[in-house]
Write a protein that holds these residues in place. Structure first.
Motif, PDB file in Angstrom:
ATOM      1  N   ILE A  39       0.815  -0.992  -0.078  1.00  9.22           N
ATOM      2  CA  ILE A  39      -0.085   0.011  -0.085  1.00  9.22           C
ATOM      3  C   ILE A  39       0.929   1.132  -0.088  1.00  9.22           C
ATOM      4  O   ILE A  39       0.627   2.113  -0.803  1.00  9.22           O
ATOM      5  N   PRO A  40       1.961   1.388   0.812  1.00  9.57           N
ATOM      6  CA  PRO A  40       2.697   2.602   0.902  1.00  9.57           C
ATOM      7  C   PRO A  40       3.335   2.694  -0.331  1.00  9.57           C
ATOM      8  O   PRO A  40       3.918   3.793  -0.635  1.00  9.57           O
ATOM      9  N   HIS A  41       4.111   1.578  -0.719  1.00  7.13           N
ATOM     10  CA  HIS A  41       4.828   1.371  -2.165  1.00  7.13           C
ATOM     11  C   HIS A  41       4.308   2.134  -3.063  1.00  7.13           C
ATOM     12  O   HIS A  41       4.443   2.803  -3.830  1.00  7.13           O
ATOM     13  N   HIS A  42       2.894   1.573  -3.333  1.00  6.28           N
ATOM     14  CA  HIS A  42       2.050   1.935  -4.500  1.00  6.28           C
ATOM     15  C   HIS A  42       1.683   3.702  -4.174  1.00  6.28           C
ATOM     16  O   HIS A  42       1.713   4.313  -5.355  1.00  6.28           O
ATOM     17  N   ARG A  43       1.647   4.024  -3.099  1.00  5.44           N
ATOM     18  CA  ARG A  43       1.177   5.555  -2.629  1.00  5.44           C
ATOM     19  C   ARG A  43       2.287   6.103  -3.248  1.00  5.44           C
ATOM     20  O   ARG A  43       2.247   7.266  -3.725  1.00  5.44           O
ATOM     21  N   GLN A  44       3.531   5.785  -3.034  1.00  3.61           N
ATOM     22  CA  GLN A  44       4.908   6.756  -3.441  1.00  3.61           C
ATOM     23  C   GLN A  44       4.739   6.570  -5.014  1.00  3.61           C
ATOM     24  O   GLN A  44       4.977   7.670  -5.585  1.00  3.61           O
ATOM     25  N   ALA A  45       4.487   5.368  -5.638  1.00 11.20           N
ATOM     26  CA  ALA A  45       4.302   5.638  -7.171  1.00 11.20           C
ATOM     27  C   ALA A  45       3.482   6.554  -7.658  1.00 11.20           C
ATOM     28  O   ALA A  45       3.668   7.207  -8.755  1.00 11.20           O
ATOM     29  N   VAL A  46       2.306   6.505  -6.830  1.00  8.04           N
ATOM     30  CA  VAL A  46       1.350   7.359  -7.466  1.00  8.04           C
ATOM     31  C   VAL A  46       1.607   8.996  -7.294  1.00  8.04           C
ATOM     32  O   VAL A  46       1.403   9.777  -8.187  1.00  8.04           O
ATOM     33  N   VAL A  47       2.236   9.155  -6.069  1.00  6.16           N
ATOM     34  CA  VAL A  47       2.990  10.559  -5.922  1.00  6.16           C
ATOM     35  C   VAL A  47       3.782  10.822  -7.096  1.00  6.16           C
ATOM     36  O   VAL A  47       3.854  12.007  -7.493  1.00  6.16           O
ATOM     37  N   MET A  48       4.766  10.215  -7.123  1.00  2.00           N
ATOM     38  CA  MET A  48       5.801  10.352  -8.347  1.00  2.00           C
ATOM     39  C   MET A  48       4.958  10.663  -9.564  1.00  2.00           C
ATOM     40  O   MET A  48       5.489  11.353 -10.526  1.00  2.00           O
ATOM     41  N   SER A  49       4.062   9.602  -9.847  1.00  2.00           N
ATOM     42  CA  SER A  49       3.252   9.727 -11.274  1.00  2.00           C
ATOM     43  C   SER A  49       2.598  11.187 -11.114  1.00  2.00           C
ATOM     44  O   SER A  49       2.314  11.669 -12.503  1.00  2.00           O
ATOM     45  N   GLN A  50       2.205  11.606 -10.346  1.00  2.00           N
ATOM     46  CA  GLN A  50       1.167  12.979 -10.184  1.00  2.00           C
ATOM     47  C   GLN A  50       2.185  13.995 -10.584  1.00  2.00           C
ATOM     48  O   GLN A  50       1.728  15.209 -11.112  1.00  2.00           O
ATOM     49  N   MET A  51       3.538  13.891 -10.121  1.00  2.00           N
ATOM     50  CA  MET A  51       4.438  15.028 -10.218  1.00  2.00           C
ATOM     51  C   MET A  51       4.729  15.335 -11.733  1.00  2.00           C
ATOM     52  O   MET A  51       4.990  16.308 -12.457  1.00  2.00           O
ATOM     53  N   ALA A  52       4.646  14.159 -12.533  1.00  2.00           N
ATOM     54  CA  ALA A  52       4.679  14.140 -13.991  1.00  2.00           C
ATOM     55  C   ALA A  52       3.898  14.815 -14.909  1.00  2.00           C
ATOM     56  O   ALA A  52       4.034  15.406 -15.875  1.00  2.00           O
ATOM     57  N   ARG A  53       2.575  15.153 -14.193  1.00  3.23           N
ATOM     58  CA  ARG A  53       1.782  16.130 -14.886  1.00  3.23           C
ATOM     59  C   ARG A  53       2.114  17.470 -15.107  1.00  3.23           C
ATOM     60  O   ARG A  53       1.788  18.082 -16.179  1.00  3.23           O
ATOM     61  N   SER A  54       3.021  18.072 -14.234  1.00  5.58           N
ATOM     62  CA  SER A  54       3.415  19.316 -14.418  1.00  5.58           C
ATOM     63  C   SER A  54       4.949  19.194 -14.576  1.00  5.58           C
ATOM     64  O   SER A  54       5.491  20.447 -15.275  1.00  5.58           O
ATOM     65  N   HIS A  55       5.709  18.440 -14.427  1.00  6.89           N
ATOM     66  CA  HIS A  55       7.056  18.482 -14.490  1.00  6.89           C
ATOM     67  C   HIS A  55       7.658  17.821 -15.604  1.00  6.89           C
ATOM     68  O   HIS A  55       8.787  17.946 -16.094  1.00  6.89           O
ATOM     69  N   ALA A  56       7.014  16.649 -16.394  1.00  7.24           N
ATOM     70  CA  ALA A  56       7.548  15.893 -17.326  1.00  7.24           C
ATOM     71  C   ALA A  56       7.801  16.713 -18.456  1.00  7.24           C
ATOM     72  O   ALA A  56       7.001  17.878 -18.903  1.00  7.24           O
ATOM     73  N   GLY A  57       8.910  16.195 -19.383  1.00  5.51           N
ATOM     74  CA  GLY A  57       9.149  17.024 -20.628  1.00  5.51           C
ATOM     75  C   GLY A  57       8.487  16.482 -21.770  1.00  5.51           C
ATOM     76  O   GLY A  57       8.764  17.037 -22.829  1.00  5.51           O
ATOM     77  N   THR A  58       8.183  15.198 -21.811  1.00  8.61           N
ATOM     78  CA  THR A  58       7.672  14.493 -22.877  1.00  8.61           C
ATOM     79  C   THR A  58       6.227  13.854 -22.541  1.00  8.61           C
ATOM     80  O   THR A  58       5.998  13.609 -21.397  1.00  8.61           O
ATOM     81  N   GLN A  59       5.533  13.789 -23.618  1.00  6.47           N
ATOM     82  CA  GLN A  59       4.121  13.136 -23.463  1.00  6.47           C
ATOM     83  C   GLN A  59       3.960  11.797 -23.001  1.00  6.47           C
ATOM     84  O   GLN A  59       3.148  11.269 -22.382  1.00  6.47           O
ATOM     85  N   ASP A  60       5.222  11.132 -23.646  1.00  4.15           N
ATOM     86  CA  ASP A  60       5.134   9.528 -23.386  1.00  4.15           C
ATOM     87  C   ASP A  60       5.287   9.380 -22.036  1.00  4.15           C
ATOM     88  O   ASP A  60       4.979   8.300 -21.332  1.00  4.15           O
ATOM     89  N   VAL A  61       6.302  10.125 -21.297  1.00  2.44           N
ATOM     90  CA  VAL A  61       6.343  10.140 -19.878  1.00  2.44           C
ATOM     91  C   VAL A  61       5.131  10.396 -18.988  1.00  2.44           C
ATOM     92  O   VAL A  61       4.584   9.650 -18.183  1.00  2.44           O
ATOM     93  N   LYS A  62       4.374  11.296 -19.512  1.00  2.00           N
ATOM     94  CA  LYS A  62       3.082  11.732 -18.803  1.00  2.00           C
ATOM     95  C   LYS A  62       2.146  10.737 -18.988  1.00  2.00           C
ATOM     96  O   LYS A  62       1.460  10.275 -18.134  1.00  2.00           O
ATOM     97  N   ASP A  63       2.226  10.103 -20.124  1.00  2.00           N
ATOM     98  CA  ASP A  63       1.178   9.022 -20.601  1.00  2.00           C
ATOM     99  C   ASP A  63       1.399   7.821 -19.529  1.00  2.00           C
ATOM    100  O   ASP A  63       0.544   7.022 -18.975  1.00  2.00           O
ATOM    101  N   LEU A  64       2.718   7.543 -19.636  1.00  2.00           N
ATOM    102  CA  LEU A  64       3.085   6.329 -18.632  1.00  2.00           C
ATOM    103  C   LEU A  64       2.699   6.714 -17.336  1.00  2.00           C
ATOM    104  O   LEU A  64       2.128   5.469 -16.510  1.00  2.00           O
ATOM    105  N   ALA A  65       3.029   7.784 -16.729  1.00  3.82           N
ATOM    106  CA  ALA A  65       2.629   8.145 -15.142  1.00  3.82           C
ATOM    107  C   ALA A  65       1.191   8.138 -15.049  1.00  3.82           C
ATOM    108  O   ALA A  65       0.807   7.353 -13.909  1.00  3.82           O
TER     109      ALA A  65
END
Length: 215
Positions: A69-95
């Motif tokens: 559960i906490p392991h997944h939560r961290q992955a979700v937080v990292m993925s949410q960062m990609a919405r505004s921080h990622a430089g490519t659409q591929d990374v945003k889509d993966l996140a």
């Protein structure tokens, strides 16, 4: 004609006819017997043990849920960062793909722990890790607070490289935990989830390594 002999013959004929009638009636009763065959009754009782065993779980199942559960939560937080921080659409889509897959799994595992009257971990910290990150190594692949801060400060291609590198390590840790659950767990749905995590995240690792090569 002897009347005595005639009477005797009639009595014998009547007796034979009566015996034949009784035989036919008994035969008819046997052929119309509607009682169920003996082999039909054990079917229901044979299904009971399987049903009773379907909810069994052990300590490995509890540990799997409390750590994943906490392991997944961290992955979700990292993925949410990609919405505004990622430089490519591929990374945003993966996140976005990672977030959509893992949030329902968090809810599922939380439901298991509540049903088992076990403690549900809070935030991104495991049951044995009250501090930041996972210094005791109870959850492989977890990022430290410092790493999460650095990721949040990055942007563009720098973020993409950091995100992909960290998430590969994060996924590898989740796969290790899932493999342990498959080996030691007893709860069928948890073992099925572990199998799904292994397949999904192994495929995502392949995609992320390809992204890193092209980044």
């Amino acid at each position: 004609m002897d009347p005595t002999r005639t009477s005797t013959r009639r009595l014998a004929a009547l007796t034979a006819a009566a015996a034949l009638t009784v035989g036919l009636v008994l035969a008819g009763c046997d052929s119309n017997d509607t009682s169920p065959p003996a082999s039909t009754s054990p079917a229901t009782s044979a299904e009971v043990p399987a049903t009773a065993q379907s909810g069994a779980h052990n300590a490995a199942d509890v540990a799997f849920a409390q750590q994943m559960i906490p392991h997944h939560r961290q992955a979700v937080v990292m993925s949410q960062m990609a919405r505004s921080h990622a430089g490519t659409q591929d990374v945003k889509d993966l996140a976005e793909q990672i977030e959509k897959a893992q949030e329902p799994e968090i809810r599922t595992m939380t439901g298991w722990l509540k049903a088992w009257s076990e403690e549900v971990p809070e935030g991104m910290h495991g049951m044995h890790d009250p501090g930041g990150g996972d210094p005791n190594g109870t959850m492989p692949g977890m990022m430290s607070d410092r790493q999460m801060t650095e990721l949040d400060r990055a942007s563009g291609r720098t973020f993409d490289t950091m995100f992909l590198t960290m998430m590969i390590e994060h996924h590898e840790g989740a796969i290790d935990m899932a493999e342990a659950e498959k080996q030691h767990g007893a709860y069928g749905p948890a073992k099925d989830l572990a199998d799904r995590i292994i397949k999904t995240q192994t495929a995502e690792i392949t995609d992320m390594r390809e992204m890193l090569q092209g980044n």
